[in-house]
Structure formats: structure tokens, C-alpha cells
Design a protein around this motif. Structure first.
Motif, PDB file in Angstrom:
ATOM      1  N   ILE A  96       0.837  -1.205   0.000  1.00 60.77           N
ATOM      2  CA  ILE A  96       0.000   0.000   0.000  1.00 60.77           C
ATOM      3  C   ILE A  96       0.865   1.245   0.000  1.00 60.77           C
ATOM      4  O   ILE A  96       0.629   2.196  -0.761  1.00 60.77           O
ATOM      5  CB  ILE A  96      -0.945  -0.021   1.213  1.00 60.77           C
ATOM      6  CG1 ILE A  96      -1.969  -1.141   1.072  1.00 60.77           C
ATOM      7  CG2 ILE A  96      -1.643   1.332   1.389  1.00 60.77           C
ATOM      8  CD1 ILE A  96      -2.782  -1.411   2.319  1.00 60.77           C
ATOM      9  N   ALA A  97       1.883   1.263   0.845  1.00 60.12           N
ATOM     10  CA  ALA A  97       2.758   2.429   0.945  1.00 60.12           C
ATOM     11  C   ALA A  97       3.454   2.734  -0.371  1.00 60.12           C
ATOM     12  O   ALA A  97       3.752   3.893  -0.682  1.00 60.12           O
ATOM     13  CB  ALA A  97       3.788   2.216   2.051  1.00 60.12           C
ATOM     14  N   MET A  98       3.717   1.690  -1.159  1.00 63.57           N
ATOM     15  CA  MET A  98       4.412   1.869  -2.435  1.00 63.57           C
ATOM     16  C   MET A  98       3.454   2.093  -3.606  1.00 63.57           C
ATOM     17  O   MET A  98       3.871   2.066  -4.761  1.00 63.57           O
ATOM     18  CB  MET A  98       5.310   0.665  -2.709  1.00 63.57           C
ATOM     19  CG  MET A  98       6.476   0.546  -1.745  1.00 63.57           C
ATOM     20  SD  MET A  98       7.657  -0.752  -2.240  1.00 63.57           S
ATOM     21  CE  MET A  98       8.314  -0.033  -3.770  1.00 63.57           C
ATOM     22  N   GLY A  99       2.173   2.303  -3.300  1.00 66.99           N
ATOM     23  CA  GLY A  99       1.222   2.642  -4.358  1.00 66.99           C
ATOM     24  C   GLY A  99       0.273   1.533  -4.748  1.00 66.99           C
ATOM     25  O   GLY A  99      -0.708   1.774  -5.457  1.00 66.99           O
ATOM     26  N   GLY A 100       0.563   0.301  -4.338  1.00 63.82           N
ATOM     27  CA  GLY A 100      -0.375  -0.799  -4.560  1.00 63.82           C
ATOM     28  C   GLY A 100      -0.538  -1.273  -5.984  1.00 63.82           C
ATOM     29  O   GLY A 100      -1.554  -1.901  -6.315  1.00 63.82           O
TER      30      GLY A 100
ATOM     31  N   ALA B 245      -0.430   6.068   9.925  1.00 64.21           N
ATOM     32  CA  ALA B 245      -1.868   5.853  10.111  1.00 64.21           C
ATOM     33  C   ALA B 245      -2.584   5.662   8.780  1.00 64.21           C
ATOM     34  O   ALA B 245      -3.499   4.835   8.666  1.00 64.21           O
ATOM     35  CB  ALA B 245      -2.471   7.032  10.876  1.00 64.21           C
ATOM     36  N   ALA B 246      -2.179   6.422   7.760  1.00 67.56           N
ATOM     37  CA  ALA B 246      -2.864   6.341   6.464  1.00 67.56           C
ATOM     38  C   ALA B 246      -2.748   4.952   5.855  1.00 67.56           C
ATOM     39  O   ALA B 246      -3.713   4.411   5.298  1.00 67.56           O
ATOM     40  CB  ALA B 246      -2.285   7.386   5.508  1.00 67.56           C
ATOM     41  N   VAL B 247      -1.560   4.369   5.959  1.00 67.26           N
ATOM     42  CA  VAL B 247      -1.338   3.038   5.396  1.00 67.26           C
ATOM     43  C   VAL B 247      -2.122   1.985   6.178  1.00 67.26           C
ATOM     44  O   VAL B 247      -2.769   1.105   5.608  1.00 67.26           O
ATOM     45  CB  VAL B 247       0.170   2.704   5.390  1.00 67.26           C
ATOM     46  CG1 VAL B 247       0.405   1.227   5.077  1.00 67.26           C
ATOM     47  CG2 VAL B 247       0.894   3.576   4.372  1.00 67.26           C
TER      48      VAL B 247
END
Length: 235
Positions: free
Chosen positions: A99-103, A147-149
Motif C-alpha cells: 500500500i505504501a508503495m502505491g499498490g 496511520a494512512a497506510v
């Protein structure tokens, strides 16, 4: 009625802990080029807990069979495959990393290959840091704690539950579920046309009444209970 894949999209729910999700992703070349796949990293453990199901690795004989079956499928399909040093492992940080890398599917495939093709450890802090380095994203060690991830992974898992997803990998297309690597061809056929799904026999087997249902109070004695005397199945 037939339906074209053009302009259609499907959600793909997966967890890095599943070897079958890796094997299915390696077969995405079978999917129609006009189909858009929206990958959804989810926490398989939360799904299994919700439906009251033990994971395959929690049942000794099933664990051995599952590992053999995954290896057999990989060899049969000609997909490079090496199990990580220990399984099951905690996949939470790898899911957050995707997710952090854009998914994107490209990112997801690289993570899957690191684990299931190269057989690398991602369960230890050192192993996860090495994954982040291999992905060219060393800051991933910190990024997965934001938190967003975390919220995005939680939303994906909640969406899977809302769609009645019960395992990984699962495609969701027009509200229909296609679970498991061995359902890949079935999914491809149903993307091309709804004729099979709309056939009389598929509709019949999809609405069969429950013949017997185990009463939880009799579970220890393993006594099947007539459906008429058993609690109604949950929706």
C-alpha cells in the motif's frame, strides 16, 4: 447473455501469506487485456476469524497437504517456487508495504516473488528491512507504521468482509466471488460471458437447501443435526 470484458473491472483480494495468491498472480497473463484488475491487500487472518474458520496451517495434516499442493501446482504450471524459511508468517507489514508503495500489480508481484519465488524471510525485522531494500524503498520500514497506510489496509479488509469474501485469493466481479488459484480458468470464462453463471443448473446448485447442519452444542460429540432442528444459517 454474453458480456464483453471491455471496460469492466474486477477486484482481487489477496494476502502475501497465501502461496496460491502468488501462483494466481503469475497467471494474470491469462486475463483479458481489456479487464481492469484492482488489487486489494487484505488481512486473511481477520477474514478467517470473521467466518469462524481455522487456517490450513493450523490443522497439521492439512498444513502438509497444502504445502505439497502449492508445490505441485507451481511445478505443474511451470512457475518458479521456493517456500520461505517458515510458514505461516505475519504478513501485516508486507501488506502495508504494498500500500505504501502505491499498490500497483507490479509492486505486488515483486513482493510476492521475493517471498515465494526466492524463498526469502520477511517475518523478522531484519528480513523485512531487507525486503524494503530489495524493493528500492528502504523508508518502507517507517512508512508501514503510518496511520494512512494502516487505515487503507483496514478498509480493504472491511470491504472484503462486506463482499462476503471468505479466503484468498478471491476475485470479485459483478458481485460474484471466484476463490482460489484453481478457479482462475473459471474466472476467465466468466469474464468473457455470463452464460455459464446464468445457466439453469448453476442457478439450481447455487440455491440448494441445506440438508443437515451441525449444531454447535453437539460439535464435541460430532453429531449431525437435521436442518429442521438446527438454527437457521446466517445470511
Amino acid at each position: 447473455m454474453s458480456s464483453s470484458a471491455a471496460g469492466r473491472s474486477a477486484e482481487w483480494f489477496f494476502d502475501f501469506v497465501s502461496p496460491f495468491a502468488y501462483l494466481q498472480l503469475e497467471q494474470f497473463h491469462k486475463l483479458p487485456a481489456t479487464l481492469t484488475v484492482e488489487p486489494r491487500p487484505m488481512v486473511l487472518g481477520a477474514i478467517l476469524a470473521h467466518v469462524g474458520q481455522r487456517g490450513p496451517a493450523e490443522i497439521a495434516a492439512k498444513r502438509v497437504f497444502t504445502y505439497r499442493h502449492a508445490l505441485y501446482r507451481a511445478q505443474k504450471l511451470g512457475i518458479a517456487y521456493t517456500m520461505p524459511p517458515a510458514h505461516p508468517f505475519n504478513p501485516i507489514k508486507t501488506l502495508r508495504l504494498a500500500i505504501a508503495m502505491g499498490g500497483s500489480l507490479e509492486v505486488i508481484q515483486r513482493i510476492f516473488r521475493y517471498i515465494w519465488r526466492d524463498g526469502r524471510d520477511v517475518s523478522s525485522p531484519e528480513g523485512f528491512a531487507s525486503l524494503c531494500e530489495a524493493m528500492g524503498y528502504p523508508q518502507g520500514v517507517e512508512a508501514v507504521e503510518t496511520a494512512a497506510v494502516k487505515d487503507e489496509l483496514r478498509r480493504n479488509t472491511d470491504r472484503a468482509l462486506a463482499l462476503d469474501v471468505f479466503g484468498a485469493p478471491t476475485f470479485v466481479l459483478d458481485g460474484e466471488l471466484f476463490w482460489g488459484e484453481d478457479a482462475t480458468d473459471m474466472f476467465v470464462d466468466c469474464v468473457a460471458s455470463r452464460d455459464w453463471l446464468d445457466s439453469a443448473e448453476v442457478k439450481r446448485v447455487s440455491q440448494l437447501p441445506i440438508g443437515i447442519q451441525r449444531n454447535t452444542s453437539d460439535a464435541a460429540a460430532n453429531k449431525p443435526t437435521p436442518a429442521a432442528a438446527a438454527p437457521a444459517p446466517s445470511a
